[in-house]
Write a protein that holds these residues in place. Structure first.
Motif, PDB file in Angstrom:
ATOM      1  N   ARG A  97      30.694 -13.318  -9.298  1.00 51.12           N
ATOM      2  CA  ARG A  97      29.711 -14.134 -10.004  1.00 51.12           C
ATOM      3  C   ARG A  97      28.324 -14.001  -9.357  1.00 51.12           C
ATOM      4  O   ARG A  97      27.302 -13.896 -10.046  1.00 51.12           O
ATOM      5  CB  ARG A  97      30.156 -15.598  -9.993  1.00 51.12           C
ATOM      6  N   GLN A  98      28.303 -13.973  -8.018  1.00 46.71           N
ATOM      7  CA  GLN A  98      27.033 -13.830  -7.315  1.00 46.71           C
ATOM      8  C   GLN A  98      26.442 -12.445  -7.529  1.00 46.71           C
ATOM      9  O   GLN A  98      25.231 -12.293  -7.726  1.00 46.71           O
ATOM     10  CB  GLN A  98      27.238 -14.100  -5.822  1.00 46.71           C
ATOM     11  N   ARG A  99      27.306 -11.400  -7.535  1.00 44.17           N
ATOM     12  CA  ARG A  99      26.807 -10.036  -7.730  1.00 44.17           C
ATOM     13  C   ARG A  99      26.211  -9.848  -9.118  1.00 44.17           C
ATOM     14  O   ARG A  99      25.226  -9.122  -9.293  1.00 44.17           O
ATOM     15  CB  ARG A  99      27.948  -9.041  -7.503  1.00 44.17           C
ATOM     16  N   GLN A 148      18.622 -16.384 -15.023  1.00 40.25           N
ATOM     17  CA  GLN A 148      19.425 -15.312 -15.608  1.00 40.25           C
ATOM     18  C   GLN A 148      18.705 -14.660 -16.791  1.00 40.25           C
ATOM     19  O   GLN A 148      18.695 -13.427 -16.920  1.00 40.25           O
ATOM     20  CB  GLN A 148      20.780 -15.863 -16.071  1.00 40.25           C
ATOM     21  N   GLY A 173      24.817 -12.201 -10.836  1.00 45.71           N
ATOM     22  CA  GLY A 173      23.727 -13.152 -11.045  1.00 45.71           C
ATOM     23  C   GLY A 173      24.117 -14.348 -11.869  1.00 45.71           C
ATOM     24  O   GLY A 173      23.248 -15.133 -12.276  1.00 45.71           O
ATOM     25  N   ASP A 186      33.977 -15.736  -6.914  1.00 50.48           N
ATOM     26  CA  ASP A 186      32.658 -16.230  -6.524  1.00 50.48           C
ATOM     27  C   ASP A 186      31.742 -15.079  -6.120  1.00 50.48           C
ATOM     28  O   ASP A 186      30.545 -15.078  -6.428  1.00 50.48           O
ATOM     29  CB  ASP A 186      32.777 -17.233  -5.382  1.00 50.48           C
ATOM     30  N   ALA A 187      32.299 -14.070  -5.432  1.00 45.51           N
ATOM     31  CA  ALA A 187      31.506 -12.913  -5.021  1.00 45.51           C
ATOM     32  C   ALA A 187      31.065 -12.111  -6.242  1.00 45.51           C
ATOM     33  O   ALA A 187      29.919 -11.637  -6.314  1.00 45.51           O
ATOM     34  CB  ALA A 187      32.314 -12.028  -4.071  1.00 45.51           C
ATOM     35  N   GLU A 219      36.962 -13.943  -4.376  1.00 45.26           N
ATOM     36  CA  GLU A 219      36.540 -12.716  -5.053  1.00 45.26           C
ATOM     37  C   GLU A 219      35.785 -13.021  -6.339  1.00 45.26           C
ATOM     38  O   GLU A 219      34.802 -12.341  -6.677  1.00 45.26           O
ATOM     39  CB  GLU A 219      37.757 -11.845  -5.358  1.00 45.26           C
ATOM     40  N   ASP A 267      25.605 -16.938 -10.888  1.00 45.07           N
ATOM     41  CA  ASP A 267      25.522 -18.173 -10.124  1.00 45.07           C
ATOM     42  C   ASP A 267      24.135 -18.794 -10.200  1.00 45.07           C
ATOM     43  O   ASP A 267      23.919 -19.904  -9.710  1.00 45.07           O
ATOM     44  CB  ASP A 267      25.898 -17.907  -8.665  1.00 45.07           C
ATOM     45  N   GLN A 268      23.205 -18.092 -10.801  1.00 44.47           N
ATOM     46  CA  GLN A 268      21.830 -18.573 -10.914  1.00 44.47           C
ATOM     47  C   GLN A 268      21.685 -19.489 -12.138  1.00 44.47           C
ATOM     48  O   GLN A 268      22.487 -19.424 -13.073  1.00 44.47           O
ATOM     49  CB  GLN A 268      20.861 -17.391 -11.043  1.00 44.47           C
TER      50      GLN A 268
END
Length: 319
Positions: free
Chosen positions: A54-56, A66, A58, A51-52, A49, A60-61
């Protein structure tokens, strides 16, 4: 003149970008994970959750990606949503807090300008007298005292001991709005904010005024029968005030730092108090948005300072 202001505006925009990059990097280098600011400690998330999320967001970029995403949205007027205040957009929140901060800062600076210039003129005219020495000692004490200490002492003496002013806030809770109530809450924090800047203005004004008072054209004016008051106000003051105008323009940015202390001590609902709470809660969008808004204000003030130079002294030409 138009070309000069366009160049200054372009330089200001570059400074804003550099400032936003610096703040962005410093926030990312701060201890801890930025994702922690989005998590509820009472409802822990699994790694999947997180990681999801963090990806939502942005996160993780890479940092450049960013930053460019934030800059693109900011140029479109979208500063994102506050982390600490769920569902609240940053830009309306900053606009709501800008009014109280401007009221406090402009009142304090207006008081500082009037008191500082008047005291500087008196000190120069009465040079080396008891009045001049007393003003100099007072200015030294005010400048050397830290802003937070002046705020705490002022709060204790005038609000707690003497009870001459409310101890905090902008208005009395639960009471209908009135100008008298607003002024009662504004007077003490604005006066404390004005103290240090009035001392700075006084020292600059005194030094500049002493230099101008020794000029030949003032002796000529006196020889022609011009009264001493007219010599001081109409001839000397207008030329001596030019360095003070520069100081006033450069003081705006410093005054924001002073306002942060004042707003924190007096619980004044302005930009300073908002930024302090944003730092405590790691509210990155609010910090970035507030920094950008303050930077725009400082650049505009510097442009107005250049314009004021030309108004006060028409001899100044910009090539």
């Amino acid at each position: 003149m138009l070309g000069f202001y366009l160049k200054r505006l372009a330089a200001g925009l570059m400074m804003l970008i550099a400032l936003s990059i610096m703040v962005f990097v410093l926030l990312r280098l701060a201890p801890g994970d930025p994702i922690d600011a989005y998590l509820n400690p009472l409802a822990p998330l699994s790694q999947v959750e997180m990681d999801a999320l963090r990806q939502r967001l942005g996160l993780d970029q890479p940092w450049p990606v960013q930053y460019l995403a934030w800059l693109r949205a900011a140029l479109g007027g979208d500063l994102g949503y506050s982390i600490d205040r769920a569902g609240v957009r940053v830009l309306p929140l900053l606009m709501e807090r800008t009014g109280p901060t401007l009221l406090l800062m402009l009142t304090g600076l207006a008081m500082a300008i009037v008191l500082g210039i008047a005291a500087g003129v008196v000190g120069a005219v009465k040079r080396n007298s008891a009045i001049d020495v007393g003003l100099g000692v007072l200015a030294f004490l005010v400048i050397s005292t830290p802003a937070f200490l002046k705020a705490l002492l002022g709060l204790y003496v005038f609000a707690v001991v003497l009870r001459w002013a409310p101890s905090g806030g902008m208005l009395t809770p639960g009471a209908p709005f009135s100008l008298t109530d607003l002024l009662a809450h504004l007077t003490l924090p604005a006066s404390l904010l004005a103290l240090v800047y009035s001392a700075l203005f006084m020292r600059y004004m005194r030094s500049s005024m002493i230099e101008v008072l020794n000029q030949d054209y003032l002796r000529t004016a006196r020889a022609k029968g011009v009264g001493e008051f007219a010599v001081i106000v109409r001839h000397a003051l207008r030329n001596a005030i030019l360095p003070v105008i520069t100081l006033i323009g450069s003081t705006i940015g410093i005054a924001i730092g002073g306002a942060i202390f004042i707003e924190s001590v007096f619980d004044w609902p302005g930009m300073g108090l908002l930024m302090v709470k944003a730092v405590e809660t790691r509210d990155y969008p609010v910090i970035m948005g507030a920094t950008l808004l303050i930077g725009v204000g400082v650049i505009l003030v510097n442009l107005l300072t250049d314009l004021a130079y030309a108004v006060v002294d028409p001899r100044i030409q910009v090539s």
